[in-house]
Scaffold this motif. Sequence first.
Motif, PDB file in Angstrom:
ATOM      1  N   THR A  88       0.837  -1.201   0.000  1.00 38.42           N
ATOM      2  CA  THR A  88       0.000   0.000   0.000  1.00 38.42           C
ATOM      3  C   THR A  88       0.868   1.245   0.000  1.00 38.42           C
ATOM      4  OG1 THR A  88      -1.898   1.030   1.103  1.00 38.42           O
ATOM      5  CG2 THR A  88      -0.139   0.183   2.513  1.00 38.42           C
ATOM      6  N   ASP A  89       0.256   2.383  -0.171  1.00 45.72           N
ATOM      7  CA  ASP A  89       0.952   3.670  -0.157  1.00 45.72           C
ATOM      8  C   ASP A  89       1.432   3.978   1.260  1.00 45.72           C
ATOM      9  OD1 ASP A  89       1.845   6.257  -0.448  1.00 45.72           O
ATOM     10  OD2 ASP A  89      -0.067   7.092  -1.117  1.00 45.72           O
ATOM     11  N   ILE A  90       2.725   4.185   1.435  1.00 44.66           N
ATOM     12  CA  ILE A  90       3.260   4.525   2.755  1.00 44.66           C
ATOM     13  C   ILE A  90       3.987   5.867   2.717  1.00 44.66           C
ATOM     14  CG2 ILE A  90       3.422   2.130   3.569  1.00 44.66           C
ATOM     15  CD1 ILE A  90       6.422   2.233   2.885  1.00 44.66           C
ATOM     16  N   SER A  91       3.612   6.716   1.776  1.00 42.81           N
ATOM     17  CA  SER A  91       4.252   8.020   1.654  1.00 42.81           C
ATOM     18  C   SER A  91       3.884   8.922   2.828  1.00 42.81           C
ATOM     19  CB  SER A  91       3.839   8.703   0.350  1.00 42.81           C
ATOM     20  OG  SER A  91       2.448   9.011   0.370  1.00 42.81           O
ATOM     21  N   ASP A  92       4.735   9.917   3.088  1.00 45.10           N
ATOM     22  CA  ASP A  92       4.460  10.868   4.164  1.00 45.10           C
ATOM     23  C   ASP A  92       3.138  11.601   3.928  1.00 45.10           C
ATOM     24  OD1 ASP A  92       6.805  10.183   5.424  1.00 45.10           O
ATOM     25  OD2 ASP A  92       7.946  11.899   4.679  1.00 45.10           O
ATOM     26  N   ALA A  93       2.862  11.939   2.677  1.00 44.32           N
ATOM     27  CA  ALA A  93       1.623  12.658   2.365  1.00 44.32           C
ATOM     28  C   ALA A  93       0.401  11.824   2.716  1.00 44.32           C
ATOM     29  CB  ALA A  93       1.603  13.033   0.882  1.00 44.32           C
ATOM     30  N   HIS A  94       0.455  10.522   2.415  1.00 44.13           N
ATOM     31  CA  HIS A  94      -0.684   9.653   2.724  1.00 44.13           C
ATOM     32  C   HIS A  94      -0.858   9.512   4.231  1.00 44.13           C
ATOM     33  CE1 HIS A  94      -3.724   6.658   2.175  1.00 44.13           C
ATOM     34  NE2 HIS A  94      -3.006   5.712   2.737  1.00 44.13           N
ATOM     35  N   LEU A  95       0.250   9.371   4.943  1.00 44.39           N
ATOM     36  CA  LEU A  95       0.153   9.242   6.397  1.00 44.39           C
ATOM     37  C   LEU A  95      -0.398  10.517   7.023  1.00 44.39           C
ATOM     38  CD1 LEU A  95       1.754   6.671   5.829  1.00 44.39           C
ATOM     39  CD2 LEU A  95       3.204   7.204   7.786  1.00 44.39           C
ATOM     40  N   ARG A  96       0.011  11.674   6.517  1.00 39.66           N
ATOM     41  CA  ARG A  96      -0.553  12.935   7.032  1.00 39.66           C
ATOM     42  C   ARG A  96      -2.049  12.991   6.778  1.00 39.66           C
ATOM     43  NH1 ARG A  96       4.221  15.199   4.871  1.00 39.66           N
ATOM     44  NH2 ARG A  96       3.106  15.844   2.987  1.00 39.66           N
ATOM     45  N   HIS A  97      -2.480  12.528   5.610  1.00 40.68           N
ATOM     46  CA  HIS A  97      -3.908  12.516   5.294  1.00 40.68           C
ATOM     47  C   HIS A  97      -4.673  11.631   6.283  1.00 40.68           C
ATOM     48  CE1 HIS A  97      -7.667  12.206   3.132  1.00 40.68           C
ATOM     49  NE2 HIS A  97      -7.507  10.889   3.017  1.00 40.68           N
ATOM     50  N   LEU A  98      -4.132  10.464   6.597  1.00 39.77           N
ATOM     51  CA  LEU A  98      -4.810   9.561   7.534  1.00 39.77           C
ATOM     52  C   LEU A  98      -4.914  10.188   8.917  1.00 39.77           C
ATOM     53  CD1 LEU A  98      -3.242   6.105   6.519  1.00 39.77           C
ATOM     54  CD2 LEU A  98      -5.396   7.129   5.750  1.00 39.77           C
ATOM     55  N   HIS A  99      -3.845  10.836   9.355  1.00 36.45           N
ATOM     56  CA  HIS A  99      -3.886  11.511  10.657  1.00 36.45           C
ATOM     57  C   HIS A  99      -4.966  12.600  10.665  1.00 36.45           C
ATOM     58  CE1 HIS A  99      -0.682   9.831  13.104  1.00 36.45           C
ATOM     59  NE2 HIS A  99       0.157   9.864  12.081  1.00 36.45           N
ATOM     60  N   GLN A 100      -5.080  13.342   9.587  1.00 34.24           N
ATOM     61  CA  GLN A 100      -6.086  14.399   9.501  1.00 34.24           C
ATOM     62  C   GLN A 100      -7.497  13.831   9.538  1.00 34.24           C
ATOM     63  OE1 GLN A 100      -4.886  16.349   5.887  1.00 34.24           O
ATOM     64  NE2 GLN A 100      -3.196  17.450   6.852  1.00 34.24           N
ATOM     65  N   VAL A 101      -7.712  12.716   8.855  1.00 33.74           N
ATOM     66  CA  VAL A 101      -9.031  12.079   8.860  1.00 33.74           C
ATOM     67  C   VAL A 101      -9.406  11.652  10.274  1.00 33.74           C
ATOM     68  CG1 VAL A 101     -10.324  10.055   8.087  1.00 33.74           C
ATOM     69  CG2 VAL A 101      -8.938  11.358   6.454  1.00 33.74           C
ATOM     70  N   ILE A 102      -8.458  11.039  10.970  1.00 33.84           N
ATOM     71  CA  ILE A 102      -8.733  10.581  12.334  1.00 33.84           C
ATOM     72  C   ILE A 102      -9.040  11.770  13.240  1.00 33.84           C
ATOM     73  CG2 ILE A 102      -7.688   9.491  14.362  1.00 33.84           C
ATOM     74  CD1 ILE A 102      -6.145   7.679  12.347  1.00 33.84           C
ATOM     75  N   ALA A 103      -8.256  12.835  13.105  1.00 31.97           N
ATOM     76  CA  ALA A 103      -8.483  14.024  13.938  1.00 31.97           C
ATOM     77  C   ALA A 103      -9.844  14.657  13.657  1.00 31.97           C
ATOM     78  CB  ALA A 103      -7.366  15.035  13.701  1.00 31.97           C
ATOM     79  N   ARG A 104     -10.258  14.630  12.391  1.00 35.08           N
ATOM     80  CA  ARG A 104     -11.531  15.272  12.006  1.00 35.08           C
ATOM     81  C   ARG A 104     -12.744  14.437  12.393  1.00 35.08           C
ATOM     82  NH1 ARG A 104     -15.857  16.425  11.333  1.00 35.08           N
ATOM     83  NH2 ARG A 104     -16.924  17.644   9.708  1.00 35.08           N
ATOM     84  N   HIS A 105     -12.618  13.131  12.399  1.00 30.57           N
ATOM     85  CA  HIS A 105     -13.793  12.274  12.517  1.00 30.57           C
ATOM     86  C   HIS A 105     -13.874  11.493  13.830  1.00 30.57           C
ATOM     87  CE1 HIS A 105     -15.340  12.901   8.422  1.00 30.57           C
ATOM     88  NE2 HIS A 105     -14.070  13.004   8.068  1.00 30.57           N
ATOM     89  N   THR A 106     -12.997  11.751  14.791  1.00 29.75           N
ATOM     90  CA  THR A 106     -13.123  11.128  16.111  1.00 29.75           C
ATOM     91  C   THR A 106     -13.105  12.226  17.170  1.00 29.75           C
ATOM     92  OG1 THR A 106     -10.715  10.831  16.405  1.00 29.75           O
ATOM     93  CG2 THR A 106     -11.941   9.032  15.362  1.00 29.75           C
ATOM     94  N   THR A 107     -13.856  12.003  18.244  1.00 30.20           N
ATOM     95  CA  THR A 107     -13.892  12.970  19.337  1.00 30.20           C
ATOM     96  C   THR A 107     -14.081  12.244  20.670  1.00 30.20           C
ATOM     97  OG1 THR A 107     -14.967  14.962  20.186  1.00 30.20           O
ATOM     98  CG2 THR A 107     -16.392  13.370  19.072  1.00 30.20           C
ATOM     99  N   PRO A 108     -13.220  12.478  21.668  1.00 28.43           N
ATOM    100  CA  PRO A 108     -11.946  13.168  21.537  1.00 28.43           C
ATOM    101  C   PRO A 108     -11.062  12.467  20.490  1.00 28.43           C
ATOM    102  CG  PRO A 108     -12.413  12.612  23.838  1.00 28.43           C
ATOM    103  CD  PRO A 108     -13.403  11.892  23.016  1.00 28.43           C
ATOM    104  N   THR A 109     -10.127  13.200  19.903  1.00 27.42           N
ATOM    105  CA  THR A 109      -9.291  12.619  18.864  1.00 27.42           C
ATOM    106  C   THR A 109      -8.551  11.400  19.384  1.00 27.42           C
ATOM    107  OG1 THR A 109      -8.976  14.767  17.810  1.00 27.42           O
ATOM    108  CG2 THR A 109      -7.367  13.055  17.301  1.00 27.42           C
ATOM    109  N   VAL A 110      -8.655  10.311  18.646  1.00 22.24           N
ATOM    110  CA  VAL A 110      -7.974   9.076  19.030  1.00 22.24           C
ATOM    111  C   VAL A 110      -6.481   9.233  18.757  1.00 22.24           C
ATOM    112  CG1 VAL A 110      -7.716   6.619  18.541  1.00 22.24           C
ATOM    113  CG2 VAL A 110      -9.997   7.644  18.614  1.00 22.24           C
TER     114      VAL A 110
END
Length: 457
Positions: A88-110
């Motif tokens: 799978t894609d393991i680029s820094d850009a993809h990992l930053r995107h995943l972190h942003q998704v988690i921060a946006r869609h979980t509360t409190p942020t996981v």
Amino acid sequence: MLYRSRRVETLLGGPLEAVTYSDLAALVGNPEAGESEDLDYKRELAASSDAQKAELAKDVAAFANHVGGVLVIGMAEADGLPSRVMDTDISDAHLRHLHQVIARHTTPTVRVEMRPVPNPDPAAHGKGLLLIAVPPSPQAPHAVTAVAQTAREALVYPRRGATKTDWLTETEVATAYQRRFSAAADRSRRMANVERELLVALPESNVPHLIVSLVPEIPGDMIINREAYRTAQAELLNTSLIGDDQYVLEGVRIGSRRYTAYGGDPRGLFYHQADLHRDGSGCWALRIATNTSTVDLQEFFWAEPDTVVWLLLSALHVLGTHARERAGATGTAVVRATLVAAPHHFPQGPARPNLHPLLPFRLDMMDPTGRRRPLSTQSCDYADSEAVTLLDDLTDEGPGLVQTASLLADELVQAFGLAEADPVTRDGQLRPAAWSSPLRSGVTQWAQSRGVGLLTV
């Protein structure tokens, strides 16, 4: 990493930070590597559409709301068993995107940690397997956002159960919140008990002490047997303070669900004693090297701020290492530092000793001529500070350790009328000019070896 699991580490052949691509590829077809409450496989994780983002949020929140776990991305599965490596894609850009998704869609942020494991084949550049480690969370329950019929967004609470995700009922959500608040109170009580048990066991003393205590938010479970004791004893007897090569502990004994380590002369100037508990909690009392002075007929002890910061850095590292490496605790910990003119000034400390003198305590500096340069605007018999920090920051001896020490030290010195502790900064750097000559060289070399920045002013 934030998440530690003996079961998962045994399955993978080592801790998550050391697992190789071949270790993960070897899971294919292994009947013991099936999906479970702490392990899940996904062929890919694009997280681009709303549905995919919601799925990622659900997966990490479900682990955080239960016992924690690991997502292995880039691994196909059949009936729950890993069946094929699908890089799978393991680029820094993809990992930053995943972190942003988690921060946006979980509360409190996981809180998660992602570790890319590259395919060693040069032709597979930017591809490999991705580990997403999710520790059990002291902030549970975590909610994810979902589209509802009666509102634009609603909060729902997933929880991992066996190999699938369940959804918490209203009663279960209320119970989870009650557990969160009860756990915080339990940690406060635990810290008070750990401190009290050490303080009442200290040799009688009338000199200033720094007392540092730690309670992990997710407790560990240290094994105590002959072999484990021998290992711990060897490790602790090789303990030195930050930037120093002199061992400070001379003995280790077994107590009730703990090791007690000690060193120095109980009747002398230097003495350290620590209780290191099975659940990863710990408390270390360190005598502070002081001078005495008299001003306006008032005699008092005084120490230099860099001495306090040096001992604080060292104690945080030892306690964090015990919690993570020896007890297997993960995630964050509550830490407290207390500066006392003598142990009996601590609220849960021992009785007032029949020793003299019992003097006030100040923080001052020594100038190049060997004379005291006043810093404190007042003496203080008791000062304390508290913070929450990552165990990894304490154990790994980098800028995170310095940041934690700075946060605690600033509150301690403010009780003496000082604005901040100059030897360290909130962004994790050291000021060599604020360290006295006996400590400056060793601490500076330590900082350079650990990637800690040095300020020239």
